[in-house]
Structure formats: structure tokens, C-alpha cells
Motif scaffolding. Structure first.
Motif, PDB file in Angstrom:
ATOM      1  N   GLU A 143       0.531  -1.565  -0.167  1.00  0.00           N
ATOM      2  CA  GLU A 143       0.140   0.082  -0.774  1.00  0.00           C
ATOM      3  C   GLU A 143       0.491   1.282   0.020  1.00  0.00           C
ATOM      4  OE1 GLU A 143       0.083  -2.435   2.049  1.00  0.00           O
ATOM      5  OE2 GLU A 143      -2.655  -3.282   1.824  1.00  0.00           O
ATOM      6  N   MET A 144       1.758   1.317   0.528  1.00  0.00           N
ATOM      7  CA  MET A 144       3.128   2.464   0.715  1.00  0.00           C
ATOM      8  C   MET A 144       3.310   2.697  -0.588  1.00  0.00           C
ATOM      9  SD  MET A 144       3.472   5.007   2.642  1.00  0.00           S
ATOM     10  CE  MET A 144       3.315   4.986   4.300  1.00  0.00           C
ATOM     11  N   ARG A 145       3.845   1.367  -0.935  1.00  0.00           N
ATOM     12  CA  ARG A 145       4.814   1.753  -2.392  1.00  0.00           C
ATOM     13  C   ARG A 145       4.028   2.126  -2.996  1.00  0.00           C
ATOM     14  NH1 ARG A 145       7.392  -3.016  -0.828  1.00  0.00           N
ATOM     15  NH2 ARG A 145       6.716  -4.911  -1.284  1.00  0.00           N
ATOM     16  N   ALA A 146       2.679   2.454  -3.106  1.00  0.00           N
ATOM     17  CA  ALA A 146       1.304   2.094  -4.241  1.00  0.00           C
ATOM     18  C   ALA A 146       1.043   3.787  -4.037  1.00  0.00           C
ATOM     19  CB  ALA A 146       0.318   1.798  -3.941  1.00  0.00           C
ATOM     20  N   LEU A 147       1.173   3.868  -2.549  1.00  0.00           N
ATOM     21  CA  LEU A 147       1.068   5.620  -2.820  1.00  0.00           C
ATOM     22  C   LEU A 147       2.175   6.387  -2.389  1.00  0.00           C
ATOM     23  CD1 LEU A 147      -1.189   5.021   0.896  1.00  0.00           C
ATOM     24  CD2 LEU A 147      -1.947   6.043  -1.070  1.00  0.00           C
ATOM     25  N   ASN A 148       3.250   6.263  -2.654  1.00  0.00           N
ATOM     26  CA  ASN A 148       4.307   6.573  -3.154  1.00  0.00           C
ATOM     27  C   ASN A 148       4.816   6.511  -4.497  1.00  0.00           C
ATOM     28  OD1 ASN A 148       5.319   7.057  -0.503  1.00  0.00           O
ATOM     29  ND2 ASN A 148       6.478   5.265  -0.094  1.00  0.00           N
ATOM     30  N   LYS A 149       4.145   6.049  -5.344  1.00  0.00           N
ATOM     31  CA  LYS A 149       4.343   6.094  -6.890  1.00  0.00           C
ATOM     32  C   LYS A 149       3.074   6.537  -7.027  1.00  0.00           C
ATOM     33  CE  LYS A 149       3.913   3.105 -10.482  1.00  0.00           C
ATOM     34  NZ  LYS A 149       3.987   1.805 -10.693  1.00  0.00           N
ATOM     35  N   LYS A 150       2.180   6.750  -6.558  1.00  0.00           N
ATOM     36  CA  LYS A 150       0.737   7.745  -6.575  1.00  0.00           C
ATOM     37  C   LYS A 150       2.124   8.877  -6.822  1.00  0.00           C
ATOM     38  CE  LYS A 150      -3.290   9.666  -5.734  1.00  0.00           C
ATOM     39  NZ  LYS A 150      -5.300   8.926  -5.840  1.00  0.00           N
ATOM     40  N   PHE A 151       2.329   9.482  -5.205  1.00  0.00           N
ATOM     41  CA  PHE A 151       2.650  10.697  -5.142  1.00  0.00           C
ATOM     42  C   PHE A 151       3.823  11.299  -6.535  1.00  0.00           C
ATOM     43  CE2 PHE A 151       5.870  13.284  -3.023  1.00  0.00           C
ATOM     44  CZ  PHE A 151       5.219  14.607  -2.719  1.00  0.00           C
ATOM     45  N   GLY A 152       4.523   9.977  -6.757  1.00  0.00           N
ATOM     46  CA  GLY A 152       5.677  10.921  -7.602  1.00  0.00           C
ATOM     47  C   GLY A 152       5.361  11.333  -8.937  1.00  0.00           C
ATOM     48  N   MET A 153       3.896  10.477  -9.123  1.00  0.00           N
ATOM     49  CA  MET A 153       3.445  10.674 -10.565  1.00  0.00           C
ATOM     50  C   MET A 153       3.140  11.737 -10.745  1.00  0.00           C
ATOM     51  SD  MET A 153       0.421   9.313 -12.531  1.00  0.00           S
ATOM     52  CE  MET A 153      -0.986   9.824 -11.086  1.00  0.00           C
ATOM     53  N   LEU A 154       2.093  12.418  -9.060  1.00  0.00           N
ATOM     54  CA  LEU A 154       1.632  13.722  -9.475  1.00  0.00           C
ATOM     55  C   LEU A 154       2.550  14.709  -9.179  1.00  0.00           C
ATOM     56  CD1 LEU A 154      -1.299  12.452  -6.348  1.00  0.00           C
ATOM     57  CD2 LEU A 154      -1.883  12.951  -9.253  1.00  0.00           C
ATOM     58  N   HIS A 155       3.671  14.397  -8.434  1.00  0.00           N
ATOM     59  CA  HIS A 155       4.980  15.646  -8.591  1.00  0.00           C
ATOM     60  C   HIS A 155       5.478  15.262  -9.474  1.00  0.00           C
ATOM     61  CE1 HIS A 155       8.664  16.962  -7.160  1.00  0.00           C
ATOM     62  NE2 HIS A 155       8.584  17.767  -6.346  1.00  0.00           N
ATOM     63  N   GLY A 156       5.759  14.537 -10.414  1.00  0.00           N
ATOM     64  CA  GLY A 156       6.510  14.823 -11.598  1.00  0.00           C
ATOM     65  C   GLY A 156       5.504  15.420 -12.822  1.00  0.00           C
ATOM     66  N   ILE A 157       3.657  14.929 -13.095  1.00  0.00           N
ATOM     67  CA  ILE A 157       3.125  16.029 -13.512  1.00  0.00           C
ATOM     68  C   ILE A 157       3.481  17.607 -13.320  1.00  0.00           C
ATOM     69  CG2 ILE A 157       0.626  15.965 -14.193  1.00  0.00           C
ATOM     70  CD1 ILE A 157       0.265  13.055 -13.917  1.00  0.00           C
TER      71      ILE A 157
END
Length: 181
Positions: A143-157
Motif C-alpha cells: 500500500e505504501m509503495r503504491a501511495l509513494n508511486k502515486k505521489f511521485g507521478m503527481l509530483h512529476g506531472i
């Protein structure tokens, strides 16, 4: 003093443009990088969460001000204000960059920032459930890996949208410079 420069939109336009260019350059290429390298991740996150609403608000409001204060030029036959901005000769050199700045700021402020804040809150909740901080790399939950990936994607965009704003700002700077020659 009917012809006073204080009554003209031009200085307010230039000052607003300079403020936005300087703020965007400083926050994107100096402030954020220095803070990331200097302070702890929780402190960095806390500071950025307070700065971003102000920063994205400026990136949204100032282009609107630029549109309202678009300076005319009687010698060149350019009308001032929004009516001059939307005239066909100004479409690519002025309207598109200013509109791009506005839309970029608005997307970051109204779409990406709320989604990122929600993801950060979700990460904090998951950290409590996992008993580990979101930035601990050892044995993170799925779950944390998925949230960190989502955060990274949002931050990148968001970073990409911010870069688009910066490019539009620089392009519009060349338009302003051409009008002073």
C-alpha cells in the motif's frame, strides 16, 4: 498629469511579469532544490505544503493580471487590455503564453495540489498503520509503495506543468523585449 506613467497599465504589467518570472525561477531551480538537500524530508514536506498554495495561487492570479494590464502601443496599433491581447496579431506572441501561464497555474492549484495533498494524507495514515514512515525504504508495505508511486507521478506531472509555465514565461519575455526595441 493625464499622461502619468502611474496611470498606465505598462509598469504594472512589467512588475507583475518580473515577479512571476522571478518567483517561478527561484522556487523551481533554487529554493526547492536547496531545501530538499538541506532539511529533513518531514520538514521539507511541511514547508512545501505551506508554500505551494501561495506559489500556485500566484501562478494563477498573475497571468490574469497580465491579461488585464496588457500594454497597448499606439504607434504599433496595439490596443491595451484584454481586447488587445485577443487581437489576431497578438495571438501567438502574447495570448498563448499568457493563457498557458494561467492554465498551468490553475491546473497545479485546483487539480494537482489537492490530489497531492490527499495522497500525502493517505501516506501519513498508511505510515501509522505500517508503523514506518513513508520515506523508510526498508520493507514498505504494498500500500505504501503504491501511495509513494502515486505521489511521485503527481509530483512529476506538477513539475512538468510548472516547467511549461516557465517556458511560457520566458517566451513572453521575448515578446516584451521585442516591443521595447
Amino acid at each position: 498629469m493625464a499622461g502619468s506613467i502611474f496611470a498606465s497599465a505598462a509598469p504594472y504589467h512589467i512588475i507583475s511579469y518580473g515577479t512571476l518570472l522571478g518567483t517561478t525561477f527561484f522556487h523551481s531551480f533554487i529554493n526547492g532544490i536547496v531545501m530538499f538537500r538541506t532539511v529533513s524530508r518531514p520538514s521539507f514536506s511541511a514547508i512545501q505544503s505551506k508554500l505551494f498554495p501561495i506559489y500556485f495561487g500566484m501562478q494563477t492570479a498573475i497571468p490574469a493580471l497580465l491579461a488585464l494590464t496588457f500594454p497597448g502601443n499606439a504607434l504599433l496599433g496595439i490596443k491595451g487590455g484584454i481586447s488587445g491581447l485577443v487581437d489576431a496579431p497578438n495571438k501567438w506572441s502574447s495570448l498563448v503564453p499568457i493563457a498557458t501561464m494561467f492554465v498551468s497555474g490553475l491546473v497545479n492549484l485546483a487539480v494537482l495540489l489537492p490530489a497531492t495533498v490527499k495522497t500525502m494524507k493517505d501516506r501519513h495514515g498508511q505510515a501509522k498503520r505500517d508503523g514506518k514512515e513513508w520515506y523508510d525504504k526498508d520493507a514498505q508495505s504494498d500500500e505504501m509503495r503504491a501511495l509513494n508511486k502515486k505521489f511521485g507521478m503527481l509530483h512529476g506531472i506538477s513539475s512538468l506543468v510548472n516547467l511549461v509555465e516557465f517556458v511560457a514565461l520566458v517566451a513572453y519575455g521575448f515578446t516584451l523585449a521585442a516591443r521595447i526595441q
